[in-house]
Design an enzyme around this catalytic site. Sequence first.
Site, short mmCIF file in Angstrom:
data_model
loop_
_atom_site.label_atom_id
_atom_site.label_comp_id
_atom_site.label_asym_id
_atom_site.label_seq_id
_atom_site.Cartn_x
_atom_site.Cartn_y
_atom_site.Cartn_z
N ILE A 1 103.56 41.36 58.20
CA ILE A 1 102.52 40.48 58.82
C ILE A 1 101.31 41.11 58.92
O ILE A 1 101.23 42.56 59.06
CB ILE A 1 103.01 40.19 60.33
N SER A 2 100.11 40.63 58.51
CA SER A 2 98.81 41.08 58.47
C SER A 2 98.23 41.82 59.88
O SER A 2 98.72 41.19 60.95
CB SER A 2 97.97 40.09 58.05
#
Length: 213
Positions: free
Chosen positions: A63-64
Site C-alpha cells: 500500500i503506497s
Amino acid sequence: MKDTSKHQGLRNQLAKQLEEKGITDKNVLDAIRKIPRHLFLNSSFEDFAYQDKAFPIAANQTISQPYTVAFQTELLQVKKDDKILEIGTGSGYQTAVLVTLGAKVYSVERQNELFKITSTLLPKLGIRPKHLSFGDGYKGLPNFAPFDSIIVTAGAPIIPEALMAQLKVGGRLVIPVGENEQVMTMLIRKNERQFEKHEFGDFRFVPLLQDKN
C-alpha cells in the site's frame, strides 16, 4: 471494521503532516482525513496505518505511502465526475481517494488475489468505483476509453503507448517511470499526436508487471 475517534484524530494528524510536506489541494487532504486507511491493511499493521509509510499487503505488493498517494492525486487535478483509469488497484486505498473526490474510477489489477480482496472490501466501506477488472494494466481498458486522466500506481520501465492512446485531449497521465527507482512523470495530451511532459523527482514503487493473463 471499526473506525473510531482515535483513528479520526490520527488521520487529522496525517493530513497535517502531508500539508507540511507540500500537499496543497484541500480536497485531497479532506479525502485523506475521511478514508480509514487502517481498514485497507492487515490488522497487524493497524497501529501504524497513519504513519506516512508504505506497508506490505497481499501478493507481495504494498500500500503506497500516503504522501505518494496524495502527490499523484494532486497532479491529476481531479474534478467531480472525471472519468479516471487507475492501473494497479492494489489495496484499493488510492481508488478510495479518487472515488471520495467524486471521480468515476475504472481500475485494473493484475494480481488475482488482490483483485478478489479489494472487490469485496470497497463495497463494504461504501466505496463504489464504476468498474474493477482483473487484467494487464499495460493494455489499459480500451473498451471504456477515452479517460479524463490516468494514474499508474506501479513503476513502469516505459510509458505504455496503449495508455497514452486512451487519454482524452487535455487529459493527464501520471506514471512513475524507471526500473529500480522511478521518476514521477506527468504527460498532458495537447492534441492527437502531442504530449507535454513534466517530471517531479524520484519515488520507489513495486514494478508494473504485464502478460499475466
